[in-house]
Design an enzyme around this catalytic site. Structure first.
Site, mmCIF file in Angstrom:
data_model
loop_
_atom_site.group_PDB
_atom_site.id
_atom_site.type_symbol
_atom_site.label_atom_id
_atom_site.label_comp_id
_atom_site.label_asym_id
_atom_site.label_seq_id
_atom_site.Cartn_x
_atom_site.Cartn_y
_atom_site.Cartn_z
ATOM 1 N N SER A 1 0.815 -1.212 0.000
ATOM 2 C CA SER A 1 0.000 0.000 0.000
ATOM 3 C C SER A 1 0.848 1.259 0.000
ATOM 4 O O SER A 1 0.309 2.360 -0.019
ATOM 5 C CB SER A 1 -0.929 0.015 1.220
ATOM 6 N N HIS B 1 -1.550 -2.272 -6.388
ATOM 7 C CA HIS B 1 -2.196 -1.916 -5.120
ATOM 8 C C HIS B 1 -3.710 -1.992 -5.246
ATOM 9 O O HIS B 1 -4.345 -1.108 -5.820
ATOM 10 C CB HIS B 1 -1.761 -0.506 -4.699
ATOM 11 N N GLU C 1 -3.956 0.507 -8.351
ATOM 12 C CA GLU C 1 -2.814 1.326 -8.770
ATOM 13 C C GLU C 1 -1.688 0.409 -9.234
ATOM 14 O O GLU C 1 -1.370 -0.576 -8.565
ATOM 15 C CB GLU C 1 -2.320 2.190 -7.606
ATOM 16 N N ASN D 1 -3.920 6.814 -1.536
ATOM 17 C CA ASN D 1 -3.691 6.885 -0.092
ATOM 18 C C ASN D 1 -2.953 8.156 0.292
ATOM 19 O O ASN D 1 -3.198 8.721 1.363
ATOM 20 C CB ASN D 1 -2.903 5.663 0.386
#
Length: 795
Positions: free
Chosen positions: A122, A145, A157, A196
């Site tokens: 992540s 991801h 991603e 994120n």
């Protein structure tokens, strides 16, 4: 050459790894799930336990719980040779650089020479992760991801390592898009990547601003949820769902790896979050976090009292009215209002704009990638740049600059020069028809092009720059609630445009005309609409004037017209294909089951739900159940029909809705011959090709024929079970009445078992019972309750 994933492997049977493996099964890719050998019992025990746990998780990671058995459990000690059979290997172990690199050293000799190896990290550095791999594997290594839960979250991603071969990401993006049904964003190798990085900063900003304006967590979640065009769970409830320890890990990564970020002082874990983690209150998985469920009550944390108190407080009504205004007026009202809730919303929006602009150069190829990452990964209706542009680029930029100068922002970092000068300022934003702004390249860049995207005829786009399906193609006709049009002159498309795509007399008339036109001039008809809903059912409200004037007798001819439409669709001389995603309930379900084929997105929720308003399915849904039971029974001659009716009757009587396309197929609303498409934006492409294929094969509609029914003995058997449920208090007297009528239709009424009946005969029974129920006070209570409150009434 096409990259084919004939088998995949997932390394790490934690919550994320196991759910990624589950989604491979959903899309029919065989998968091996690895974990450490168990210290006690069978060596595959850890992976086996993870697979079993998949059946209990909500929301369900598997389309069908029983298909957990299709995941092969393995361990690193005995089963590494299985990797040679896998075309894609995804590592999903804990976020420890040393652990991941140790695992890579162990598996590298066993990975097939053509296979892609990807890490589902992540936020760890893909460059560092790649360093321990052999040169030949480094060329086939990248980051991948997934967002949690991977079945439902659209975003994936992809992050290249320095030595990743150029074609590898193209191959993987193609598979992830069309094979797994995901939206791919390519991110740069920076801590926490795009979604994120920006999304968690937005959450931290929300926590900081909530404390500054002294707002309760429930009020903040109401403000930052659906009202703001974001996920319904808002901010703090989302944190509970994600896991407070997971959130803290992402925050810590940002704090440690981004020391020079001008927003770094706010990367510290908020004290309230640290306190909850210290207490073991990690959110939903631990039973407590910012919220705690006690019995049926949801309590929220009061940070001052350090205890849980009743929740449920809402945003001020005036804020709701502000948020319904167009973007320019909305942001102006929020910024200038004295209401602290309005000031709070302006602050978090401004903080999001500010952060995204400052870091666009570092984290993404273009503003488009940021906006789509936030949409797909955090449930936003608009990404930060889209909203900024919609509200007036220059004006909002000036407001942010003024707030920076006044010390109101989270950082004193100025907005980049490109915000005020050059092409972006001249064009009024970062999204223009030829592409989206790339701060690193200093120009507008087009969307990444791959052949797979040719399958997305109307892909999700940013800032309204994509083609509008309902204004595209050649229009043949349009009424108030349906548009008939074509893209190629070969296949006609019918798009229902009414609210929630409810089927009214106007829609019925339009579909009937579309079928006639398709027969005259086209190879077939596709029923498709360009949003996440096929149809929520029949429009009861549209029938209210007729009911008020003529009573139930006035509804009978309207219901008959709807039934005639269904039969017209079924027996059309050209194939009619339903392309569905989202919900297809009640009349929507009845429409799709009468089509020649169905092409369904993975997340399609189908069911006959009329009992919720005190009615029975009245547009051929019960007739379909009876006919399908007879067709199944014909394959097993001299057997009782009742077992073949059981599932269909139960689904209709209990208003069971399939929890996805695979479950809807189990319920019989989709057939094995129907196609399930992982990516929702490929539906129309596949449906059009299905029509062409059927036409090329010389499609003919099914012949009208009579079929046997279970008769009065079948009704009696079902009624015996219903009496027990009623007398045991499991269903009400009115539920019993409705279920008894459903049994009467699917069993063919008061006839001998095995009697041959027609669809017209059963539909007449449907209409009779439908109209009888309409006159019943209990049904009228349910209908009015739903129309007034949107919630079902149990009586």
């Amino acid at each position: 050459m096409r990259f084919q994933v004939r088998k995949a492997a997932v390394l790490g049977a934690g919550v994320m790894g196991a759910q990624i493996a589950a989604h491979f099964i959903n899309v029919r890719v065989p998968v091996v799930l690895f974990d450490l050998p168990a210290k006690e019992g069978p060596k595959n025990g850890i992976a086996v336990k993870a697979v079993e746990n998949l059946k209990k998780l909500k929301p369900a990671p598997l389309g069908l719980a029983e298909e957990a058995a299709l995941i092969r459990a393995a361990n690193y000690e005995d089963d590494l040779a299985l990797l040679a059979e896998c075309d894609l290997v995804i590592e999903a172990i804990a976020e420890r650089m040393d652990w991941k690199q140790d695992l890579y050293a162990k598996i590298a000799p066993h990975v097939a020479p053509h296979a892609i190896l990807a890490s589902n990290t992540s936020g760890l550095s893909i460059t560092q992760l790649a360093q321990g791999l052999p040169d030949s594997v480094q060329e086939r290594f990248c980051g991948i991801h997934f967002f949690n839960p991977p079945r439902y979250m659209q975003l994936v991603e992809l992050i290249p390592a320095p030595r990743t071969a150029p074609g590898i990401l193209d191959q993987l993006e193609t598979f992830v898009t069309t094979g797994l049904g995901k939206g791919v964003v390519r991110a740069k190798d920076t801590p926490n990547f795009i979604a994120n990085r920006v999304g968690v900063m937005n959450m931290l900003a929300t926590m900081v601003e909530a404390e500054r304006f002294k707002l309760g967590y429930d009020v903040v979640d109401d403000l930052t949820g659906k009202k703001l065009g974001r996920a319904n769970s808002g901010t703090f409830r989302t944190a509970d769902v994600v896991g407070l320890d997971t959130l803290a890990h992402v925050v810590r990564t940002m704090q440690e790896q981004l020391p020079n970020d001008p927003f770094n002082p706010h990367f510290a874990t908020p004290p309230v979050l640290a306190g909850l983690i210290a207490q073991g209150a990690l959110g939903q998985k631990a039973g407590a976090g910012f919220y705690k469920k006690v019995g049926k009550d949801i309590l929220r944390l009061d940070p001052e009292k350090r205890d849980y108190v009743p929740s449920g407080a809402k945003a001020d009504e005036i804020i709701g009215r502000m948020l319904k205004k167009p973007a320019p007026e909305r942001l102006k009202l929020l910024r200038e209002a004295s209401n602290p809730q309005a000031q709070f919303l302006w602050a978090i929006l401004r903080d999001g704009f500010h952060y995204a602009a400052v870091h666009l150069h570092d984290i993404a190829e273009s503003a488009r990638d940021v906006d789509l990452a936030l949409r797909w990964g955090f449930g936003m209706a608009q990404g930060p740049f889209e909203l900024w542009q919609a509200a007036g680029w220059t004006q909002v930029a000036q407001w942010i600059r003024e707030d920076i100068a006044a010390g109101k922002t989270l950082s004193s970092a100025p907005l980049p020069a490109w915000v005020f000068e050059g092409p972006v300022a001249e064009r009024g934003g970062v999204h223009v028809p030829e592409g989206s702004w790339s701060a690193s390249q200093g120009r507008f860049v087009p969307k990444h092009a791959l052949p797979v995207y040719e399958r997305q005829l109307f892909p999700e786009s940013v800032a309204g720059l994509g083609a509008n399906a309902l204004q595209s193609g050649t229009e043949l006709f349009k009424n108030e609630e349906l548009r008939a049009w074509t893209l190629d002159g070969e296949v006609l498309i019918a798009s229902i445009t009414s609210k929630m795509h409810l089927i009214s007399p106007t829609v019925t008339e339009g579909l009937m005309k579309a079928v006639e036109l398709a027969e005259e001039r086209f190879k077939g008809l596709v029923v498709w609409s360009p949003d996440d809903m096929f149809s929520a059912g029949a429009n009861l409200e549209a029938l209210m004037p007729v009911f008020m004037a003529k009573g139930p007798a006035g509804i009978d001819p309207e219901e008959k017209k709807l039934q005639q439409l269904m039969l017209r669709v079924r027996y059309a001389q050209v194939p009619v294909v339903a392309a569905l995603r989202g919900i297809a309930l009640g009349g929507g379900c009845e429409l799709i089951v009468h089509c020649a084929r169905r092409v369904a997105a993975m997340e399609s929720y189908v069911g006959l739900v009329e009992v919720g308003v005190g009615l029975i399915p009245g547009a051929g849904g019960l007739t379909y159940i009876a006919r399908r039971a007879a067709e199944k029974g014909a394959a097993a001659p001299n057997t009782d029909l009742l077992p073949f009716l059981k599932e269909g009757f139960t689904a209709a009587a209990m208003a069971t809705v399939g929890t996805g396309a695979l479950d809807s197929r189990r319920l019989g609303y989709l057939l094995e011959s129907d196609l399930v498409v992982p990516h929702k934006d490929e539906l129309l492409y596949v449906a059009l090709n299905e029509v062409r294929a059927l036409a090329a094969c010389g499609y003919r509609p099914p012949l009208r024929r009579s079929f046997p029914v279970a008769g009065r003995s079948g009704i009696a058997t079902i009624e015996t079970q219903l009496v027990g449920m009623r007398d045991g208090g499991f269903i009400s007297a009115h539920d019993f009445r409705i279920a008894r009528m459903i049994a009467d239709v699917v069993c063919g009424g008061d006839v001998d078992a095995g009697t041959l009946v027609t669809e017209d005969y059963l539909m007449a029974l449907e209409r009779k019972h439908f109209c009888t129920l309409l006159a019943h006070p209990k049904t009228q209570e349910r209908i009015m309750g739903l129309l007034q409150t949107g919630k079902p009434v149990r009586n």
